[in-house]
Scaffold this motif. Structure first.
Motif, PDB file in Angstrom:
ATOM      1  N   MET A   1     -16.594   0.746  12.919  1.00  9.90           N
ATOM      2  CA  MET A   1     -15.185   0.877  13.495  1.00  9.90           C
ATOM      3  C   MET A   1     -14.588   2.242  13.267  1.00  9.90           C
ATOM      4  N   THR A   2     -14.057   2.782  14.460  1.00 14.72           N
ATOM      5  CA  THR A   2     -13.815   4.168  14.527  1.00 14.72           C
ATOM      6  C   THR A   2     -12.233   4.289  13.943  1.00 14.72           C
ATOM      7  N   ARG A   3     -11.879   5.145  13.041  1.00 13.99           N
ATOM      8  CA  ARG A   3     -10.532   5.217  12.727  1.00 13.99           C
ATOM      9  C   ARG A   3      -9.689   6.399  13.077  1.00 13.99           C
ATOM     10  N   ASP A   4      -8.594   6.331  13.411  1.00 16.65           N
ATOM     11  CA  ASP A   4      -7.793   7.455  13.645  1.00 16.65           C
ATOM     12  C   ASP A   4      -7.174   7.809  12.645  1.00 16.65           C
ATOM     13  N   TYR A   5      -7.667   9.043  11.923  1.00 16.85           N
ATOM     14  CA  TYR A   5      -7.218   9.749  10.440  1.00 16.85           C
ATOM     15  C   TYR A   5      -5.923   9.952  10.647  1.00 16.85           C
ATOM     16  N   TYR A   6      -5.122  10.269  11.557  1.00 22.19           N
ATOM     17  CA  TYR A   6      -4.034  10.905  11.548  1.00 22.19           C
ATOM     18  C   TYR A   6      -2.707   9.828  12.001  1.00 22.19           C
ATOM     19  N   SER A   7      -3.272   8.440  12.213  1.00 25.62           N
ATOM     20  CA  SER A   7      -2.229   7.638  12.334  1.00 25.62           C
ATOM     21  C   SER A   7      -1.869   6.847  11.000  1.00 25.62           C
ATOM     22  N   GLN A   8      -0.876   6.064  10.927  1.00 23.38           N
ATOM     23  CA  GLN A   8      -0.383   5.629   9.725  1.00 23.38           C
ATOM     24  C   GLN A   8      -1.430   4.670   9.023  1.00 23.38           C
ATOM     25  N   PHE A   9      -1.579   5.116   7.921  1.00 26.56           N
ATOM     26  CA  PHE A   9      -2.690   4.500   6.795  1.00 26.56           C
ATOM     27  C   PHE A   9      -3.869   4.572   7.457  1.00 26.56           C
ATOM     28  N   ALA A  10      -4.209   5.844   8.214  1.00 28.08           N
ATOM     29  CA  ALA A  10      -5.604   5.959   8.691  1.00 28.08           C
ATOM     30  C   ALA A  10      -6.371   4.841   9.131  1.00 28.08           C
ATOM     31  N   GLY A  11      -5.639   3.534   9.586  1.00 22.98           N
ATOM     32  CA  GLY A  11      -6.554   2.575  10.234  1.00 22.98           C
ATOM     33  C   GLY A  11      -6.893   1.615   9.054  1.00 22.98           C
ATOM     34  N   TYR A  12      -6.374   1.937   8.037  1.00 24.38           N
ATOM     35  CA  TYR A  12      -6.846   0.964   6.804  1.00 24.38           C
ATOM     36  C   TYR A  12      -5.448   0.007   6.842  1.00 24.38           C
ATOM     37  N   PRO A  13      -5.733  -1.104   6.078  1.00 21.10           N
ATOM     38  CA  PRO A  13      -4.629  -2.069   5.698  1.00 21.10           C
ATOM     39  C   PRO A  13      -3.925  -1.441   4.599  1.00 21.10           C
ATOM     40  N   GLU A  14      -2.442  -1.498   4.724  1.00 18.64           N
ATOM     41  CA  GLU A  14      -1.457  -0.799   3.973  1.00 18.64           C
ATOM     42  C   GLU A  14      -1.834  -0.841   2.421  1.00 18.64           C
ATOM     43  N   GLY A  15      -2.364  -2.056   1.911  1.00 16.47           N
ATOM     44  CA  GLY A  15      -2.589  -2.374   0.492  1.00 16.47           C
ATOM     45  C   GLY A  15      -3.751  -1.553   0.164  1.00 16.47           C
ATOM     46  N   GLU A  16      -4.671  -1.593   1.000  1.00 12.50           N
ATOM     47  CA  GLU A  16      -6.145  -0.819   0.596  1.00 12.50           C
ATOM     48  C   GLU A  16      -5.829   0.697   0.614  1.00 12.50           C
ATOM     49  N   TRP A  17      -4.909   1.027   1.727  1.00  9.41           N
ATOM     50  CA  TRP A  17      -4.730   2.662   1.454  1.00  9.41           C
ATOM     51  C   TRP A  17      -4.012   3.119   0.222  1.00  9.41           C
ATOM     52  N   ARG A  18      -3.052   2.353   0.142  1.00 12.52           N
ATOM     53  CA  ARG A  18      -2.325   2.650  -1.202  1.00 12.52           C
ATOM     54  C   ARG A  18      -3.135   2.653  -2.651  1.00 12.52           C
ATOM     55  N   SER A  19      -3.948   1.462  -2.640  1.00 12.03           N
ATOM     56  CA  SER A  19      -4.926   1.401  -3.780  1.00 12.03           C
ATOM     57  C   SER A  19      -5.784   2.387  -3.966  1.00 12.03           C
ATOM     58  N   ILE A  20      -6.408   2.879  -2.819  1.00 10.28           N
ATOM     59  CA  ILE A  20      -7.422   3.926  -2.671  1.00 10.28           C
ATOM     60  C   ILE A  20      -6.795   5.184  -3.400  1.00 10.28           C
ATOM     61  N   HIS A  21      -5.333   5.459  -2.871  1.00 12.44           N
ATOM     62  CA  HIS A  21      -4.886   6.532  -3.361  1.00 12.44           C
ATOM     63  C   HIS A  21      -4.283   6.843  -4.679  1.00 12.44           C
ATOM     64  N   VAL A  22      -3.764   5.582  -5.226  1.00 10.70           N
ATOM     65  CA  VAL A  22      -3.358   5.588  -6.499  1.00 10.70           C
ATOM     66  C   VAL A  22      -4.485   5.452  -7.337  1.00 10.70           C
ATOM     67  N   ALA A  23      -5.557   4.947  -7.211  1.00 14.50           N
ATOM     68  CA  ALA A  23      -6.764   4.991  -8.108  1.00 14.50           C
ATOM     69  C   ALA A  23      -7.440   6.368  -8.237  1.00 14.50           C
ATOM     70  N   ALA A  24      -7.160   7.266  -7.190  1.00 18.15           N
ATOM     71  CA  ALA A  24      -7.684   8.526  -7.083  1.00 18.15           C
ATOM     72  C   ALA A  24      -6.739   9.256  -7.891  1.00 18.15           C
ATOM     73  N   LEU A  25      -5.434   9.078  -7.734  1.00 12.67           N
ATOM     74  CA  LEU A  25      -4.550   9.962  -8.585  1.00 12.67           C
ATOM     75  C   LEU A  25      -4.657   9.494  -9.934  1.00 12.67           C
ATOM     76  N   VAL A  26      -4.693   8.341 -10.401  1.00 18.56           N
ATOM     77  CA  VAL A  26      -4.420   8.033 -11.848  1.00 18.56           C
ATOM     78  C   VAL A  26      -5.922   8.872 -12.461  1.00 18.56           C
ATOM     79  N   SER A  27      -7.155   8.633 -11.824  1.00 23.38           N
ATOM     80  CA  SER A  27      -8.316   9.319 -12.143  1.00 23.38           C
ATOM     81  C   SER A  27      -8.261  10.809 -12.446  1.00 23.38           C
ATOM     82  N   LEU A  28      -7.481  11.453 -11.200  1.00 20.20           N
ATOM     83  CA  LEU A  28      -7.428  12.777 -11.319  1.00 20.20           C
ATOM     84  C   LEU A  28      -6.246  13.301 -12.322  1.00 20.20           C
ATOM     85  N   THR A  29      -5.605  12.695 -12.564  1.00 21.54           N
ATOM     86  CA  THR A  29      -4.551  12.755 -13.506  1.00 21.54           C
ATOM     87  C   THR A  29      -4.991  12.892 -15.184  1.00 21.54           C
TER      88      THR A  29
END
Length: 172
Positions: A1-29
């Motif tokens: 599946m080709t994703r348009d990375y500059y579209s809203q949520f880069a083609g990911y479902p909204e929940g998956e998009w947010r969980s990816i970035h929240v998990a990354a932010l927690v570990s980076l913090t």
């Protein structure tokens, strides 16, 4: 599946998009906080040893150098995830390249210091304990130059994308 990375949520479902970035932010913090604690403790130890006129070996400074690199990674990679989370799309153009340069610098720093420590330990085990003494500044300068080469070489080969966009982004 080709994703348009500059579209809203880069083609990911909204929940998956947010969980990816929240998990990354927690570990980076956590990475940022732990590295900060190690830097503070290392600096306190160095100051204590200086007061006692004890020798400060590279082995004592190695965690400090690695943690500084780790903080650089956490700042730039965390900034990238925070931007993506707040704006609901990935960073574009100059900002994306700026994040990439910072992350590359942090990773190159970690890599360079691990190589230095590996050579130091190999020499200590197979020969005698190396003493950089008054030439320690040359070691630091060499490592910083290697890091800068790794950070900016992709500009030469256009590995970050259009480098003119970075200049435009930074100068307004």
């Amino acid at each position: 599946m080709t994703r348009d990375y500059y579209s809203q949520f880069a083609g990911y479902p909204e929940g998956e998009w947010r969980s990816i970035h929240v998990a990354a932010l927690v570990s980076l913090t956590f990475s940022f906080l732990c590295s900060t604690v190690i830097i503070i403790l290392s600096l306190r130890e160095v100051n204590y040893l200086k007061k006692k006129n004890a020798k400060i070996s590279i082995v004592r400074l190695f965690p400090l150098a690695l943690c500084i690199s780790d903080i650089i990674i956490a700042i730039f990679h965390g900034g990238d995830h925070l931007y993506s989370l707040l704006n609901e799309h990935v960073a574009e153009d100059g900002l994306c390249i700026l994040f990439a340069v910072g992350e590359t610098g942090g990773v190159a720093g970690s890599m360079a210091w691990v190589i230095v420590m590996t050579i130091f330990l190999y020499t200590a085990v197979c020969h005698s304990l190396p003493n950089f003494g008054r030439y320690y500044w040359k070691l630091n300068t060499t490592v910083v130059l290697v890091i800068l080469i790794f950070m900016f070489f992709p500009f030469v080969i256009d590995g970050y994308g259009n480098s003119e966009k970075v200049t435009k982004y930074l100068t307004g």
